[in-house]
Design a protein around this motif. Structure first.
Motif, mmCIF file in Angstrom:
data_model
loop_
_atom_site.group_PDB
_atom_site.id
_atom_site.type_symbol
_atom_site.label_atom_id
_atom_site.label_comp_id
_atom_site.label_asym_id
_atom_site.label_seq_id
_atom_site.Cartn_x
_atom_site.Cartn_y
_atom_site.Cartn_z
ATOM 1 N N LEU A 180 0.817 -1.213 0.000
ATOM 2 C CA LEU A 180 0.000 0.000 0.000
ATOM 3 C C LEU A 180 0.857 1.272 0.000
ATOM 4 O O LEU A 180 0.564 2.229 -0.707
ATOM 5 C CB LEU A 180 -0.881 -0.037 1.251
ATOM 6 N N GLU A 181 1.955 1.249 0.764
ATOM 7 C CA GLU A 181 2.798 2.457 0.853
ATOM 8 C C GLU A 181 3.372 2.791 -0.532
ATOM 9 O O GLU A 181 3.462 3.957 -0.905
ATOM 10 C CB GLU A 181 3.980 2.266 1.827
ATOM 11 N N ASN A 182 3.753 1.761 -1.291
ATOM 12 C CA ASN A 182 4.320 2.009 -2.630
ATOM 13 C C ASN A 182 3.264 2.606 -3.556
ATOM 14 O O ASN A 182 3.534 3.505 -4.336
ATOM 15 C CB ASN A 182 4.845 0.719 -3.250
ATOM 16 N N LYS A 183 2.033 2.055 -3.444
ATOM 17 C CA LYS A 183 0.949 2.582 -4.283
ATOM 18 C C LYS A 183 0.708 4.043 -3.944
ATOM 19 O O LYS A 183 0.572 4.887 -4.828
ATOM 20 C CB LYS A 183 -0.349 1.803 -4.021
ATOM 21 N N LEU A 184 0.664 4.321 -2.640
ATOM 22 C CA LEU A 184 0.360 5.679 -2.194
ATOM 23 C C LEU A 184 1.469 6.642 -2.612
ATOM 24 O O LEU A 184 1.195 7.725 -3.138
ATOM 25 C CB LEU A 184 0.199 5.695 -0.665
ATOM 26 N N SER A 185 2.703 6.221 -2.431
ATOM 27 C CA SER A 185 3.815 7.098 -2.785
ATOM 28 C C SER A 185 3.828 7.360 -4.288
ATOM 29 O O SER A 185 4.027 8.479 -4.751
ATOM 30 C CB SER A 185 5.097 6.459 -2.278
ATOM 31 N N TRP A 186 3.576 6.317 -5.082
ATOM 32 C CA TRP A 186 3.507 6.495 -6.540
ATOM 33 C C TRP A 186 2.389 7.462 -6.905
ATOM 34 O O TRP A 186 2.553 8.361 -7.727
ATOM 35 C CB TRP A 186 3.260 5.140 -7.218
ATOM 36 N N LEU A 187 1.259 7.255 -6.250
ATOM 37 C CA LEU A 187 0.083 8.048 -6.591
ATOM 38 C C LEU A 187 0.312 9.539 -6.322
ATOM 39 O O LEU A 187 -0.019 10.385 -7.147
ATOM 40 C CB LEU A 187 -1.111 7.553 -5.760
ATOM 41 N N ILE A 188 0.899 9.856 -5.191
ATOM 42 C CA ILE A 188 1.131 11.258 -4.832
ATOM 43 C C ILE A 188 2.124 11.886 -5.827
ATOM 44 O O ILE A 188 1.909 12.974 -6.338
ATOM 45 C CB ILE A 188 1.684 11.373 -3.377
ATOM 46 N N SER A 207 -8.366 3.040 -11.211
ATOM 47 C CA SER A 207 -8.831 1.654 -11.280
ATOM 48 C C SER A 207 -8.088 0.901 -12.373
ATOM 49 O O SER A 207 -7.808 -0.283 -12.244
ATOM 50 C CB SER A 207 -10.352 1.563 -11.445
ATOM 51 N N GLN A 208 -7.716 1.629 -13.435
ATOM 52 C CA GLN A 208 -6.982 0.948 -14.509
ATOM 53 C C GLN A 208 -5.544 0.647 -14.121
ATOM 54 O O GLN A 208 -5.034 -0.432 -14.369
ATOM 55 C CB GLN A 208 -6.971 1.834 -15.761
ATOM 56 N N VAL A 209 -4.889 1.632 -13.487
ATOM 57 C CA VAL A 209 -3.455 1.483 -13.211
ATOM 58 C C VAL A 209 -3.201 0.634 -11.966
ATOM 59 O O VAL A 209 -2.359 -0.254 -11.971
ATOM 60 C CB VAL A 209 -2.790 2.871 -13.049
ATOM 61 N N LEU A 210 -3.949 0.922 -10.907
ATOM 62 C CA LEU A 210 -3.682 0.224 -9.647
ATOM 63 C C LEU A 210 -4.583 -0.989 -9.454
ATOM 64 O O LEU A 210 -4.493 -1.679 -8.439
ATOM 65 C CB LEU A 210 -3.849 1.184 -8.469
ATOM 66 N N LYS A 238 2.400 9.617 7.770
ATOM 67 C CA LYS A 238 2.244 8.546 8.767
ATOM 68 C C LYS A 238 1.913 7.223 8.090
ATOM 69 O O LYS A 238 2.403 6.161 8.477
ATOM 70 C CB LYS A 238 1.122 8.914 9.758
ATOM 71 N N THR A 239 1.060 7.296 7.042
ATOM 72 C CA THR A 239 0.683 6.053 6.340
ATOM 73 C C THR A 239 1.890 5.451 5.629
ATOM 74 O O THR A 239 2.087 4.231 5.627
ATOM 75 C CB THR A 239 -0.451 6.330 5.319
ATOM 76 N N LEU A 240 2.697 6.347 5.032
ATOM 77 C CA LEU A 240 3.893 5.853 4.336
ATOM 78 C C LEU A 240 4.875 5.217 5.324
ATOM 79 O O LEU A 240 5.582 4.279 4.988
ATOM 80 C CB LEU A 240 4.584 6.992 3.576
ATOM 81 N N LYS A 241 4.888 5.763 6.585
ATOM 82 C CA LYS A 241 5.781 5.197 7.616
ATOM 83 C C LYS A 241 5.131 4.020 8.329
ATOM 84 O O LYS A 241 5.676 3.526 9.323
ATOM 85 C CB LYS A 241 6.106 6.289 8.638
ATOM 86 N N LYS A 242 3.944 3.662 7.877
ATOM 87 C CA LYS A 242 3.177 2.548 8.467
ATOM 88 C C LYS A 242 2.754 2.839 9.907
ATOM 89 O O LYS A 242 2.542 1.900 10.667
ATOM 90 C CB LYS A 242 3.979 1.248 8.412
ATOM 91 N N THR A 243 2.673 4.117 10.306
ATOM 92 C CA THR A 243 2.191 4.401 11.655
ATOM 93 C C THR A 243 0.723 4.837 11.623
ATOM 94 O O THR A 243 0.167 5.231 12.646
ATOM 95 C CB THR A 243 3.039 5.505 12.332
ATOM 96 N N ALA A 244 0.132 4.805 10.436
ATOM 97 C CA ALA A 244 -1.312 5.061 10.331
ATOM 98 C C ALA A 244 -1.875 4.094 9.306
ATOM 99 O O ALA A 244 -1.152 3.630 8.418
ATOM 100 C CB ALA A 244 -1.560 6.489 9.878
ATOM 101 N N LYS A 245 -3.167 3.785 9.486
ATOM 102 C CA LYS A 245 -3.803 2.892 8.522
ATOM 103 C C LYS A 245 -4.371 3.726 7.382
ATOM 104 O O LYS A 245 -4.704 4.901 7.569
ATOM 105 C CB LYS A 245 -4.920 2.113 9.209
ATOM 106 N N PHE A 246 -4.520 3.093 6.216
ATOM 107 C CA PHE A 246 -5.056 3.823 5.063
ATOM 108 C C PHE A 246 -6.467 4.335 5.360
ATOM 109 O O PHE A 246 -6.846 5.430 4.960
ATOM 110 C CB PHE A 246 -5.056 2.913 3.826
ATOM 111 N N GLY A 247 -7.241 3.544 6.111
ATOM 112 C CA GLY A 247 -8.609 3.938 6.471
ATOM 113 C C GLY A 247 -8.614 5.245 7.252
ATOM 114 O O GLY A 247 -9.493 6.093 7.061
ATOM 115 N N GLN A 248 -7.611 5.414 8.142
ATOM 116 C CA GLN A 248 -7.534 6.657 8.933
ATOM 117 C C GLN A 248 -7.210 7.836 8.022
ATOM 118 O O GLN A 248 -7.786 8.913 8.161
ATOM 119 C CB GLN A 248 -6.441 6.504 10.003
ATOM 120 N N LEU A 249 -6.318 7.587 7.075
ATOM 121 C CA LEU A 249 -5.964 8.639 6.117
ATOM 122 C C LEU A 249 -7.195 9.077 5.322
ATOM 123 O O LEU A 249 -7.456 10.272 5.154
ATOM 124 C CB LEU A 249 -4.863 8.117 5.180
#
Lengths: 332, 299
Positions: A180-188, A207-210, A238-249
């Motif tokens: 998830l962190e890689n997806k999020l970092s790529w996306l940003i 939806s097409q890419v990820l 925090k999500t990228l550092k895994k100290t937060a869940k994606f749901g919280q973000l």
């Protein structure tokens, strides 16, 4: 006076909406002309260029595939042998099942094409053509490459860097579960790049890419759209550092702009709860706790827990609370 | 699949100025851009593809009876090279010979670092008619790029400015194919704005054909802008606020084109907008516009 008929004032309306829309739509079409469209074409293997620059992570070259083996004097021969073995395995499975996913390429000069994605599949097709095909008479005969073709998705010209990156991500998403962190970092990063180029990401892109479902894509879009908000930005980190869940973000990103700080504090900066509630006595600790209670505990503690059965987890837990309470009051 | 049509270009920039509506100041803009680039030290080639010859008249002597350029100062009727041409040259060189013979000698101009290939009214109209009746369109469309890809043009010039006739024809398509950049002037009124649709279609078609090095839009320049006209102000506002068109509009609009036109007329004195006194508002506006184009093309 009021009976005098006056001529009306001609109101200038500028250009008609129809003209404006026609011109704008034509300009938009021209801006995007053929940038990111591909055709499906059969391309002779001899016309396929594998790399613009040989990537560092791949040692195998087209000459190795043609030779069908790795020379003992070859640089990186162990890595190459391993890579060639995988290509040969893929060639056998492709021969049996055919190529399930088409490689991607773009047209370059002289009727040749440059691969963007599907390098291993193409190498397997070349190996298969030279070494495995039933009509092979001379093994490794390079002339066969100009007689045999594979089907590619072909862009008429090199796609934009944004599209190339999307293709890379989509291709990885097909092959493996991306963290998830890689997806999020790529996306940003991708969203920022798209902004710079005056483009914008859509949930359809995601939806097409990820490979996200539509509902998931909308949640990710909320994060993309709110990413410049300082509280969403903090939650992203925090999500990228895994100290937060994606749901919280997502929860913070979805909140109204004025309430994001409150939401952030609620999720991450809330006061430390009563320690009694936090205490958990795992079964593996019970022995250590019993020793602690009997050896370290005060007489008062020992008296209070004397009626409890310390072999029962619930009683042990209660005894530990009494111990902590007494410790606290005694220390005060 | 198209061949690599850009293979012949090194660093040459080719700017084509197109709008199929007449009177939007294509020729005037061509003139001032040439003069500005010359003053910036660039080696400039002007090409006039418009049979009206207005762009040509600024830099080359044109016979006003025939609307053809005068005999080239270096023309030698006995040059053995003429034997290689399909028909003998008339002594002058115009854009008609550029297309018909595949050879011209550009004219020297009043500027040392600028040369010019003028138009020739009758010959060009005649040539266009023949093209339309034959199946030569594709050859004509590729012709200018093939010519400009030759070493002579690549080595002798930094930038080519091409003025177009007010119509979309094989010749206009040819200048778009040769171009690296396109500039669209428009007046702030319905017909001129409407003319941009066909110009954009040409831009689209060109980019669909190309593999590399897309034809870049420099921008849409509002010309002859009269800020006292409520309608023109309204049109400008409409264009600027349009999500797609707004980002291409070159701001501020050009208001003093009558000054440019007067100053660049054949017998004007001073003969160039850039020779008017420094404080002149038209000069300031011209410099601002030209500098914008210069940066876009040479950044």
């Amino acid at each position: 006076m009021s009976d005098i008929k006056k001529p009306g004032i001609l109101k200038r309306k500028g250009v008609s909406e129809g003209t404006l829309n026609k011109v704008a739509s034509q300009v938009k079409t021209a801006e995007n002309a053929q940038k990111d469209k591909y055709q499906i074409k059969a391309i002779k293997l001899s016309n396929i260029e594998l790399w613009e620059n040989q990537p560092r992570e791949t040692h195998l070259t087209i000459e190795d595939i043609v030779a069908g083996e790795i020379s003992i004097t070859s640089k990186n021969k162990n890595a190459k042998k391993d890579e060639l073995k995988k290509i040969i395995d893929l060639a056998h499975s492709t021969k049996e099942l055919s190529m399930l996913v088409m490689p991607l390429a773009y047209a370059i000069v002289g009727g040749k094409v440059m691969l963007i994605d599907g390098h291993r599949r193409t190498m397997a097709a070349i190996y298969s053509c030279l070494w495995l095909a039933e009509d092979v008479q001379i093994k490794g005969d390079i002339n066969r490459l100009s007689e045999h073709a594979i089907t590619l998705k072909l862009y008429p010209k090199k796609p934009s860097s944004l599209t190339l990156e999307k293709i890379g991500m989509a291709s990885n998403a097909l092959r493996e579960e991306i963290p998830l962190e890689n997806k999020l970092s790529w996306l940003i990063r991708h969203a920022d790049q798209a902004d710079e180029e005056g483009e914008s990401l859509t949930s359809h892109d995601l939806s097409q890419v990820l490979g996200l479902k539509r509902s998931q894509a909308f949640e990710w879009m909320c994060v993309v759209n709110a990413r410049k908000d300082p509280w969403v930005d903090k939650a992203i980190i925090k999500t990228l550092k895994k100290t937060a869940k994606f749901g919280q973000l997502v929860k913070i990103a979805k909140a109204d702009k004025g309430k994001r700080k409150e939401e952030f504090d609620k999720l991450f900066n809330c006061p430390v709860p009563d320690k009694k509630e936090k205490i958990k006595v795992g079964s593996c600790n019970s022995k250590a706790i019993k020793i602690l209670l009997t050896k370290v505990g005060s007489q008062k503690t020992k008296d209070e827990i004397s009626e409890l059965n310390l072999d029962v987890p619930a009683d042990l837990k209660r005894a530990f609370f009494i111990f902590l309470d007494n410790m606290e009051s005694e220390s005060e | 699949m198209a061949e690599d049509i850009n293979s012949g270009y090194k660093n040459l920039k080719v700017i084509t100025i197109i709008n199929n509506k007449g009177g939007v100041a294509k020729s005037t803009l061509s003139k001032i851009l040439c003069e500005y680039f010359v003053r910036k030290g660039k080696r400039v080639l002007g090409i006039d593809v418009d049979p009206q010859c207005n762009f040509s008249m600024r830099f080359v002597d044109i016979d006003t009876k025939t609307y053809s350029p005068v005999t080239h100062p270096d023309f030698d009727p006995n040059d053995p090279l003429w034997d290689e041409l399909p028909t003998p040259p008339p002594g002058y060189w115009s854009v008609a010979q550029f297309y018909r013979l595949g050879y011209v000698v550009p004219y020297p101009t009043c500027y040392e670092n600028m040369k010019f290939i003028p138009s020739s009214k009758l010959e060009l109209v005649d040539f266009l008619e023949k093209v339309e009746k034959s199946s030569l369109e594709e050859e004509v469309i590729n012709h200018m790029r093939e010519m400009l890809s030759m070493d002579y043009y690549q080595d002798e010039f930094d930038v080519v400015i091409v003025d177009n006739p007010p119509q979309i024809s094989a010749l206009t398509a040819s200048t778009a194919r040769a171009a690296t950049h396109i500039l669209i002037p428009t007046e702030m009124q319905e017909d001129s704005v409407n003319g941009m649709a066909d110009t954009s279609l040409l831009w689209q078609t060109e980019n669909e054909y190309r593999q590399d090095d897309e034809l870049k839009l420099i921008g849409i320049i509002p010309t002859k802008f009269d800020k006292k006209s409520a309608n023109q102000r309204r049109v400008l506002e409409q264009l600027k606020s349009n999500e797609i068109l707004g980002k291409h509009i070159i701001d501020p609009p050009m208001r003093y084109l009558h000054t440019y036109a007067t100053s660049s007329a054949t017998f004007a004195d001073p003969g160039s907008i850039f020779e008017i006194n420094e404080g002149n508002v038209a000069l300031k506006e011209t410099k601002m516009f030209c500098d914008h184009i210069y940066k876009k093309v040479f950044k």
